[in-house]
Scaffold this motif. Structure first.
Motif, mmCIF file in Angstrom:
data_model
loop_
_atom_site.group_PDB
_atom_site.id
_atom_site.type_symbol
_atom_site.label_atom_id
_atom_site.label_comp_id
_atom_site.label_asym_id
_atom_site.label_seq_id
_atom_site.Cartn_x
_atom_site.Cartn_y
_atom_site.Cartn_z
ATOM 1 N N TYR A 1 2.285 37.220 30.719
ATOM 2 C CA TYR A 1 1.010 36.657 30.272
ATOM 3 C C TYR A 1 1.263 35.453 29.384
ATOM 4 N N GLU A 2 0.535 34.387 29.645
ATOM 5 C CA GLU A 2 0.687 33.184 28.831
ATOM 6 C C GLU A 2 -0.003 33.346 27.477
ATOM 7 N N GLN A 3 -1.196 33.960 27.489
ATOM 8 C CA GLN A 3 -1.943 34.193 26.256
ATOM 9 C C GLN A 3 -2.170 35.693 26.089
ATOM 10 N N VAL A 4 -2.074 36.141 24.862
ATOM 11 C CA VAL A 4 -2.247 37.564 24.554
ATOM 12 C C VAL A 4 -3.179 37.693 23.359
ATOM 13 N N GLY A 5 -4.050 38.673 23.403
ATOM 14 C CA GLY A 5 -4.913 39.020 22.283
ATOM 15 C C GLY A 5 -4.823 40.515 22.069
ATOM 16 N N CYS A 6 -5.355 40.982 20.978
ATOM 17 C CA CYS A 6 -5.282 42.412 20.670
ATOM 18 C C CYS A 6 -6.623 42.873 20.112
ATOM 19 N N GLN A 7 -7.139 43.949 20.692
ATOM 20 C CA GLN A 7 -8.373 44.524 20.166
ATOM 21 C C GLN A 7 -8.013 45.574 19.125
ATOM 22 N N LEU A 8 -8.501 45.389 17.916
ATOM 23 C CA LEU A 8 -8.205 46.300 16.816
ATOM 24 C C LEU A 8 -9.314 47.331 16.678
ATOM 25 N N SER A 9 -8.911 48.575 16.537
ATOM 26 C CA SER A 9 -9.887 49.654 16.431
ATOM 27 C C SER A 9 -10.170 50.041 14.986
ATOM 28 N N GLY A 10 -9.331 49.603 14.083
ATOM 29 C CA GLY A 10 -9.465 50.000 12.689
ATOM 30 C C GLY A 10 -8.483 51.099 12.321
ATOM 31 N N GLY A 11 -7.781 51.628 13.318
ATOM 32 C CA GLY A 11 -6.789 52.668 13.065
ATOM 33 C C GLY A 11 -5.383 52.094 13.042
ATOM 34 N N ASP B 1 -2.890 52.810 15.236
ATOM 35 C CA ASP B 1 -2.310 52.559 16.551
ATOM 36 C C ASP B 1 -2.402 51.093 16.951
ATOM 37 N N SER B 2 -3.607 50.545 16.959
ATOM 38 C CA SER B 2 -3.786 49.165 17.391
ATOM 39 C C SER B 2 -3.143 48.192 16.412
ATOM 40 N N SER B 3 -3.156 48.518 15.143
ATOM 41 C CA SER B 3 -2.534 47.644 14.142
ATOM 42 C C SER B 3 -1.019 47.586 14.334
ATOM 43 N N ILE B 4 -0.418 48.711 14.664
ATOM 44 C CA ILE B 4 1.034 48.750 14.874
ATOM 45 C C ILE B 4 1.411 48.013 16.153
ATOM 46 N N VAL B 5 0.585 48.124 17.195
ATOM 47 C CA VAL B 5 0.834 47.371 18.430
ATOM 48 C C VAL B 5 0.763 45.876 18.138
ATOM 49 N N ALA B 6 -0.251 45.453 17.373
ATOM 50 C CA ALA B 6 -0.387 44.040 17.020
ATOM 51 C C ALA B 6 0.820 43.563 16.204
ATOM 52 N N LEU B 7 1.258 44.364 15.261
ATOM 53 C CA LEU B 7 2.423 44.007 14.452
ATOM 54 C C LEU B 7 3.671 43.893 15.325
ATOM 55 N N ALA B 8 3.852 44.821 16.249
ATOM 56 C CA ALA B 8 5.021 44.779 17.141
ATOM 57 C C ALA B 8 5.003 43.508 17.977
ATOM 58 N N TYR B 9 3.824 43.158 18.516
ATOM 59 C CA TYR B 9 3.747 41.935 19.316
ATOM 60 C C TYR B 9 4.058 40.707 18.463
ATOM 61 N N TYR B 10 3.530 40.675 17.257
ATOM 62 C CA TYR B 10 3.800 39.537 16.362
ATOM 63 C C TYR B 10 5.299 39.410 16.083
ATOM 64 N N ARG B 11 5.944 40.519 15.819
ATOM 65 C CA ARG B 11 7.382 40.471 15.527
ATOM 66 C C ARG B 11 8.189 40.063 16.755
ATOM 67 N N LEU B 12 7.724 40.453 17.937
ATOM 68 C CA LEU B 12 8.428 40.064 19.161
ATOM 69 C C LEU B 12 8.234 38.585 19.481
ATOM 70 N N SER B 13 7.020 38.083 19.281
ATOM 71 C CA SER B 13 6.706 36.711 19.690
ATOM 72 C C SER B 13 6.841 35.699 18.556
ATOM 73 N N ASN B 14 6.702 36.177 17.336
ATOM 74 C CA ASN B 14 6.747 35.328 16.144
ATOM 75 C C ASN B 14 5.719 34.187 16.212
ATOM 76 N N ARG B 15 4.549 34.502 16.763
ATOM 77 C CA ARG B 15 3.459 33.518 16.798
ATOM 78 C C ARG B 15 2.129 34.239 16.597
ATOM 79 N N SER B 16 1.164 33.499 16.112
ATOM 80 C CA SER B 16 -0.149 34.100 15.879
ATOM 81 C C SER B 16 -0.872 34.283 17.216
ATOM 82 N N PHE B 17 -1.856 35.152 17.231
ATOM 83 C CA PHE B 17 -2.637 35.443 18.425
ATOM 84 C C PHE B 17 -3.990 35.979 17.991
#
Length: 86
Positions: free
Chosen positions: A47-57, A59-75
């Protein structure tokens, strides 16, 4: 669990018995972290562009953090405001 017979008697039966083994917490933690990051990486691969839907819990926050650490870019992140107030 409890088993009943036709004559109204009953007996106890074991459905499942977990097997416990010794493990190293650090090793298990590193294996989980590696598997988790690999899973996130595999989900966004191609995927060229990625976004993340946050639920407030967490799970979604940790997925977003993992993606940020892998890509080192904002989304972009999104959430749905249902208007419910606790």
């Amino acid at each position: 669990y409890l088993c009943f017979k036709k004559d109204s008697s009953f007996y106890l039966s074991v459905y499942w018995r977990p097997k416990f083994c010794a493990f190293n917490v650090r090793t298990v933690t590193e294996e989980f972290k590696s598997s988790f990051f690999d899973s996130v990486k595999g989900a966004v691969e191609g995927y060229e562009q990625v976004g993340c839907q946050l639920s407030g819990g967490l799970d979604s926050s940790i997925v977003a953090l993992a993606y940020y650490r892998l890509s080192n870019r904002s989304f972009p992140t999104y959430y749905v405001d249902t208007g419910n107030r606790l």
